[in-house]
Design an enzyme around this catalytic site. Structure first.
Site, PDB file in Angstrom:
ATOM      1  N   GLU A 290      57.367 -57.628  70.563  1.00 37.39           N
ATOM      2  CA  GLU A 290      57.935 -58.808  69.895  1.00 37.39           C
ATOM      3  C   GLU A 290      59.440 -58.635  69.812  1.00 37.39           C
ATOM      4  O   GLU A 290      60.164 -59.120  70.670  1.00 37.39           O
ATOM      5  CB  GLU A 290      57.303 -58.980  68.513  1.00 37.39           C
ATOM      6  CG  GLU A 290      57.545 -60.348  67.900  1.00 37.39           C
ATOM      7  CD  GLU A 290      56.610 -60.618  66.728  1.00 37.39           C
ATOM      8  OE1 GLU A 290      56.824 -61.630  66.066  1.00 37.39           O
ATOM      9  OE2 GLU A 290      55.666 -59.830  66.510  1.00 37.39           O
TER      10      GLU A 290
ATOM     11  N   GLU B 125      56.108 -54.927  56.912  1.00 32.69           N
ATOM     12  CA  GLU B 125      55.853 -56.350  57.131  1.00 32.69           C
ATOM     13  C   GLU B 125      54.874 -56.896  56.100  1.00 32.69           C
ATOM     14  O   GLU B 125      55.018 -58.022  55.622  1.00 32.69           O
ATOM     15  CB  GLU B 125      55.280 -56.554  58.533  1.00 32.69           C
ATOM     16  CG  GLU B 125      54.948 -57.983  58.880  1.00 32.69           C
ATOM     17  CD  GLU B 125      54.441 -58.128  60.303  1.00 32.69           C
ATOM     18  OE1 GLU B 125      54.538 -59.233  60.862  1.00 32.69           O
ATOM     19  OE2 GLU B 125      53.947 -57.122  60.873  1.00 32.69           O
TER      20      GLU B 125
END
Length: 914
Positions: free
Chosen positions: A485, A759
């Site tokens: 990502e 996260e």
């Protein structure tokens, strides 16, 4: 008497000298002596150094010239004495600047005490190539296969310089990532050049001073090009999103002692070689390097390049070329292993003790053909095994094949990794600490903030926030540095931007990236989820993510008093709000505008109904951000003198506020869905009627207390949670949230051994198993946005005018802390705020830089005698606080302090999991 007379005679000049201000820290566009500035009107800033309190600038004098002697014939701007207290971001207004030219500048100032500084030390800035016509080089394309995975091509050109050289520059960029070499040495110390931009519209070039690398006679320039973001795999398995062909643009400009100039340009006379020791490279893949394929001397004179083939030339638009606007990516520091061990299953693992972004330097001796495999991971699993499932398709691996014959040292070229651990196979012999060094790599932003306190876990949290920023500010603000990502998610950058500006100097970093936000903006005004945009999301926009286009420019203006970023971004800001206006229509409710909601808000187990989760209506979120961006756009218009837009968008804000109250707020002050984020956004964005603010804040407190002092917010509510509580008189509740050690909380990951921000609130569960492996980054800075509250409320370091021209020092002490200290290197100098409580005495120490003023708000004075530097002082009573106005200087205030306690509710709908 004679001795006394001589003492006075010599002491008076010395005392006067001590009072005389000095001017230092001269910067151009925030940078010290930058080379390659593309601004035709760059801005100049300086700081004043004065030991005398209450020092303000009253006038300045700037001179700019093309030589360091400032002769009249070489002077291009001489302001004379300008009556002004401005000392930051002064716009150059002299003769038009020329390309590829160095300009020297100095400044002196007059202060309010009647003193005049000496001229500052000479600083300089150097322009880049200000016009596309200045580029005489051609784009060259080496021979390369059309396969997805190829070796990094190599390029070279031998040339002769016939005269004495006085200066030389290299202007370089690439499609892909490049490394430039001259006469056998790498040029510059930058990494991952030319960086990542919206390549179809903006491509940065670098400028290097290569004067000392050249010699009269024969020279060789060489380059190696890697896939990088341009050709490599990015996004959701997007390969070659910006192009399949790697290319180089290189222009060497040599100035001789006789004044003549020679260009050595990339053109058809260069040669290329499609094979190289870098046999594979990629941002996600890592690197395969075969040292047996190294070509000694390929970038030096005397090399036989008969086997190399001529390159092709290509025509690409040079109008999109821009000088580097951000700070370059550098190797910042090195970390040695803290442990070398084998897992229970026998995997050889090295632990560097810190989750970081960068790579490892390998030192090894062994037989030719031996391949060492190095894999990267952030964590180990509950059994102590190497864990890479959360990297998804990113192989994140180095394969190094030895050439043999002695010691070999290797660092990868066109990739980076997010890791704390590496797993090593194929290493010849016993691994020792000196064989592997972790190299930390990120944009070289100066550290500006420091926060520390008496609680070691909070200090560890600040450490993790800082390392989350280091790991994700790699040319662009990425979401994470490890998996497949590593994208510029707009929502993440938006929520963290204010905290980022405390920790580091981020003005040029965000100014560059925001131009890419504008470049990627959809024709209808919507903003992509990620910038640069390579997700192909059919022009989808989400509230809180798209609002980056308004919130970040406004934040940078507040922190740095930078009007230019508002001017530059204003069309983008306006287009985005107009997009929402069209989407919401006459009802002023943005239905369907929030695709991500309050991302990753707290929710119990899928079948656990014992307590409510933190769900907030997406339409409420979208409408709240609609109001906020309208309000900020109105304020930005006011700053820029656009009174028509100021009124227009101010009116829109009022309409949205009215609609929000009608649709989402009850007459008793409850917010629809009764979530923490709902209350936080309504209060933070000014959408709660004044008469109901206290009740709404009380409901928020009730929710926090009912959850046993746990938060339930996600990406959009978390940044403002503690701030809203403090601003509505509930700092004790904010502290209790901060100090909570069980899930979900900021300290739960700290307790679980995190060295960066996670996260997910529960990236690693209490039983040491993992959350969803498809989306579970352990270096994701969004939740670190609480750092803003730690600086502003805990330490009390606040601003009352853009750029900290006027400062508010307003600490909010708590009985569980004995001290809190924070400092910020502002545009004017260091601001410091600290408080310490001991034996019933509160001591507040502050530092205010020259050319600024401050209000010091001493908390909970309750009529106590206040001493400033040991002497009684009076101020203005503000409820139970005391306000004292000060100018520049350092001050220590002390008084008797009794911390107030707050009764807590004991309804525990969320049981402790400690």
């Amino acid at each position: 008497m004679k001795g006394l007379f001589l003492y006075i005679l010599f002491a008076i000049p010395a005392m006067c000298l001590a009072q005389t201000p000095a001017v230092d820290n001269l910067t151009c566009e925030y940078l010290f002596n930058p080379v390659g500035i593309d601004q035709v009107q760059p801005r100049l800033s300086w700081k004043i150094n004065s030991a005398q309190r209450n020092t303000l600038q009253q006038a300045y004098h700037i001179r700019v010239a093309t030589d360091a002697s400032f002769s009249s014939s070489k002077t291009v701007w001489n302001t004379g004495k300008i009556s002004s207290d401005s000392s930051i971001l002064i716009t150059y207004q002299g003769a038009p600047l020329k390309s590829a030219t160095r300009y020297y500048w100095q400044v002196k100032i007059w202060d309010n005490h009647g003193h005049i500084s000496a001229w500052s030390k000479t600083a300089y800035f150097e322009t880049g190539l200000l016009s596309p016509a200045d580029w005489t080089a051609s784009w060259i394309v080496p021979q390369q296969d059309s396969l997805r995975k190829i070796a990094a091509p190599m390029l070279r050109k031998q040339f002769t310089l016939s005269k004495k050289i006085v200066s030389a520059r290299a202007y370089v960029t690439a499609h892909g990532l490049y490394e430039l070499y001259l006469n056998g040495k790498k040029v510059g110390d930058q990494e991952l050049t030319p960086g990542w931009t919206e390549y179809k519209k903006r491509l940065q070039y670098q400028v290097y001073d290569i004067t000392t690398m050249l010699q009269q006679g024969d020279n060789v320039v060489g380059a190696m090009i890697g896939d990088g973001w341009f050709r490599g795999t990015t996004g959701i398995n997007q390969w070659a999103f910006w192009g399949r062909k790697l290319a180089l643009l290189c222009q060497l400009q040599i100035t001789y002692a006789d004044g003549t100039v020679q260009h050595i340009n990339s053109d058809g006379s260069w040669k290329g070689f499609k094979s190289s020791p870098v046999t594979l490279n990629g941002i996600y893949d890592g690197e395969n390097y075969d040292a047996r394929k190294e070509i000694p001397g390929w970038d030096s004179k005397g090399f036989n390049d008969a086997g190399w083939v001529p390159v092709d030339t290509a025509v690409y638009d040079k109008k999109m070329l821009v000088g580097v606007e951000s700070v370059p990516v550098h190797k910042i520091q090195e970390i040695k292993p803290i442990g070398i061990f084998k897992s229970p299953k026998g995997t050889q693992i090295i632990d560097f003790g810190q989750n970081l972004t960068g790579w490892v330097r390998l030192k090894v001796s062994g037989p030719a053909g031996q391949t060492i495999n190095i894999r990267h991971a952030e964590v180990l699993d509950k059994f102590g095994e190497f864990y890479t499932a959360n990297l998804r398709k990113a192989t994140a691996t180095i394969n190094y094949t030895l050439k043999g014959g002695g010691a070999e040292v290797h660092e990868p070229h066109f990739t980076f990794f997010g890791f704390r651990y590496i797993a090593v196979t194929g290493f010849p012999g016993e691994i020792k600490p000196e064989n592997f060094t972790a190299v930390v790599v990120h944009s070289a932003m100066p550290v500006t903030g420091e926060f520390t306190c008496s609680d070691t876990m909070i200090n560890k949290l600040q450490h993790n926030i800082m390392w989350g920023q280091k790991g994700n500010f790699v040319d662009i603000p990425t979401d994470c540095p490890q998996r497949d990502e590593r994208l510029g998610w707009t929502g993440d950058a938006q929520v963290f931007s204010r905290t980022a500006a405390f920790n580091m100097q981020v003005a040029p970093f965000f100014a560059k990236w925001m131009k890419d936000v504008a470049a990627d903006q959809y024709p209808n005004g919507g903003i992509p989820f990620v910038v640069p945009d390579n997700l192909l999301t059919n022009q989808a926009t989400s509230a809180g993510w798209g609002d980056v286009s308004v919130i970040v420019p406004w934040t940078m203006y507040q922190v740095y008093a930078d009007k230019r970023i508002l001017q530059t971004q204003y069309p983008s800001m306006k287009a985005y709000v107009d997009y929402i206006v069209k989407k919401s229509g006459s009802r002023y409710i943005w239905h369907g505008g929030s695709l991500f909601g309050d991302w990753l808000f707290y929710r119990p187990g899928i079948y656990d109904f014992s307590e409510p989760n933190g769900y907030t209506s997406p339409d409420l979120i979208a409408t709240a951000f609609y109001a906020y961006s309208s309000k900020l756009l109105s304020q930005a218009a006011g700053v820029l003198g656009n009174t028509a837009d100021e009124k227009k968008y101010g009116d829109i804000y009022e309409h949205v506020k009215k609609a929000f109250i009608h649709n989402y707020i009850t007459p008793t002050g409850r917010v629809f869905a009764d979530s923490q984020t709902g209350y936080v956004l309504a209060l933070k964005f000014g959408l709660m009627p004044d008469s109901l603010k206290a009740k709404a804040a009380a409901y928020l407190v009730d929710d926090v207390r009912s959850r046993n002092n746990h938060l339930s917010t996600g990406f959009l509510g978390t940044p403002y949670l503690c701030q809203v509580l403090s601003q509505n008189g509930h700092s004790n509740v904010a502290y209790d949230l901060l100090l909570q050690k069980t899930y979900p909380s900021w300290l739960y990951p700290v307790k679980m051994g995190a060295t960066t921000i996670w996260e997910r609130w529960d990236g690693i569960k209490t039983d040491s198993t993992f959350q969803d492996k498809t989306m579970n980054s352990f270096n994701h800075y969004s939740y670190g946005a609480v750092g803003d509250w730690m600086y502003q409320q805990m330490a009390g370091l606040q601003m009352d005018a853009p750029g900290y021209k006027h400062i508010i020092i307003k600490p909010e002490p708590h009985r569980k802390f004995s001290f809190v200290k924070a400092s910020l290197e502002s545009m004017y100098g260091q601001v410091l705020s600290s408080w310490a409580a001991k034996d019933g005495t509160m001591q507040v120490h502050v530092k205010i830089p020259p050319n600024t003023t401050a209000d010091v708000i001493l908390p909970e004075t309750d009529g106590q005698e206040i001493k400033q530097d040991g002497k009684p002082v009076t101020g203005t009573a503000e409820e139970n606080n005391t306000a004292i106005k000060v100018g520049s200087g350092e001050y220590t205030f002390s008084y008797h302090w009794v911390p107030k306690k707050e009764a807590k509710k004991t309804d525990k709908r969320m049981a402790s999991t400690d």
